[in-house]
Scaffold this motif. Structure first.
Motif, PDB file in Angstrom:
ATOM      1  N   THR A   1     -11.085  -1.503  31.339  1.00 14.80           N
ATOM      2  CA  THR A   1     -10.119  -2.591  31.491  1.00 14.80           C
ATOM      3  C   THR A   1      -8.887  -2.101  32.250  1.00 14.80           C
ATOM      4  O   THR A   1      -8.382  -2.785  33.156  1.00 14.80           O
ATOM      5  N   ALA A   2      -8.421  -0.914  31.899  1.00 15.35           N
ATOM      6  CA  ALA A   2      -7.271  -0.338  32.608  1.00 15.35           C
ATOM      7  C   ALA A   2      -7.612  -0.074  34.076  1.00 15.35           C
ATOM      8  O   ALA A   2      -6.782  -0.307  34.965  1.00 15.35           O
TER       9      ALA A   2
ATOM     10  N   ALA B   1      -5.793  -1.756  37.328  1.00 12.02           N
ATOM     11  CA  ALA B   1      -5.207  -0.932  38.390  1.00 12.02           C
ATOM     12  C   ALA B   1      -5.728  -1.357  39.757  1.00 12.02           C
ATOM     13  O   ALA B   1      -4.953  -1.445  40.724  1.00 12.02           O
ATOM     14  N   ILE B   2      -7.019  -1.645  39.840  1.00 12.61           N
ATOM     15  CA  ILE B   2      -7.596  -2.084  41.118  1.00 12.61           C
ATOM     16  C   ILE B   2      -7.036  -3.453  41.503  1.00 12.61           C
ATOM     17  O   ILE B   2      -6.666  -3.684  42.656  1.00 12.61           O
TER      18      ILE B   2
ATOM     19  N   THR C   1      -3.591  -6.849  44.838  1.00 12.41           N
ATOM     20  CA  THR C   1      -2.492  -7.821  44.930  1.00 12.41           C
ATOM     21  C   THR C   1      -1.356  -7.262  45.777  1.00 12.41           C
ATOM     22  O   THR C   1      -0.795  -7.976  46.626  1.00 12.41           O
ATOM     23  N   SER C   2      -1.029  -6.017  45.553  1.00 13.77           N
ATOM     24  CA  SER C   2       0.036  -5.392  46.348  1.00 13.77           C
ATOM     25  C   SER C   2      -0.339  -5.335  47.816  1.00 13.77           C
ATOM     26  O   SER C   2       0.502  -5.579  48.697  1.00 13.77           O
TER      27      SER C   2
ATOM     28  N   VAL D   1     -10.078   3.492  50.122  1.00 18.31           N
ATOM     29  CA  VAL D   1      -9.817   4.842  49.611  1.00 18.31           C
ATOM     30  C   VAL D   1      -9.099   4.757  48.262  1.00 18.31           C
ATOM     31  O   VAL D   1      -9.432   5.487  47.318  1.00 18.31           O
ATOM     32  N   ALA D   2      -8.141   3.862  48.166  1.00 18.24           N
ATOM     33  CA  ALA D   2      -7.393   3.720  46.908  1.00 18.24           C
ATOM     34  C   ALA D   2      -8.322   3.286  45.778  1.00 18.24           C
ATOM     35  O   ALA D   2      -8.265   3.834  44.667  1.00 18.24           O
ATOM     36  N   ASP D   3      -9.196   2.312  46.029  1.00 17.10           N
ATOM     37  CA  ASP D   3     -10.148   1.873  45.008  1.00 17.10           C
ATOM     38  C   ASP D   3     -11.118   2.991  44.634  1.00 17.10           C
ATOM     39  O   ASP D   3     -11.455   3.179  43.460  1.00 17.10           O
ATOM     40  N   SER D   4     -11.549   3.738  45.623  1.00 17.87           N
ATOM     41  CA  SER D   4     -12.470   4.845  45.383  1.00 17.87           C
ATOM     42  C   SER D   4     -11.829   5.913  44.502  1.00 17.87           C
ATOM     43  O   SER D   4     -12.466   6.444  43.587  1.00 17.87           O
TER      44      SER D   4
END
Length: 132
Positions: free
Chosen positions: A60-61, A65-66, A71-72, A86-89
């Motif tokens: 859930t966390a 975060a993803i 959204t950002s 890359v950020a999601d990975s």
């Protein structure tokens, strides 16, 4: 004065007989074999539930975060592309490492406690055989 049925020699003979019985019982005691079946009775049955609940909370966390990152990125007009992937990975990689660490630590603690209980049961069995 000692009576004929309760003299020192009879007491010594009785005590030696009891000692011999205790030694025979101790020597004949067979401890539990160390096996998965023998250990499983000492394993905490709730460990898997704790691990599953912890993984669900961590997932859930991770999802939050993803979503926050997406959204950002959308608000900044930068959604999609290589940076976002890359950020999601990296978020998913950190999640996988944390789940692995947490579950292995909980399983190791459960196994250690079960092993201690197994050894204690064998020691108690041996002491009981000795004392009989």
């Amino acid at each position: 004065m000692a009576t004929a049925g309760n003299n020192v020699y009879n007491q010594v003979a009785d005590t030696l007989g009891q000692a011999q019985t205790g030694m025979t019982n101790a020597m004949n005691y067979k401890p539990m074999d160390f096996s998965q079946e023998a250990m499983s009775q000492y394993m905490n049955p709730f460990t898997s539930q704790v691990i599953d609940n912890s993984i669900n909370n961590m997932d859930t966390a991770r999802q939050k975060a993803i979503q926050h990152g997406q959204t950002s990125a959308m608000n900044a007009g930068a959604y999609g592309g290589s940076r976002h992937g890359v950020a999601d990975s990296l978020t998913n990689d950190a999640f996988a490492r944390q789940v692995g660490d947490m579950s292995s630590n909980l399983n190791m603690q459960n196994y250690g406690q079960a092993l201690n209980q197994f050894n204690t049961a064998n020691q108690v069995g041996f002491q009981n055989a000795q004392n009989q």
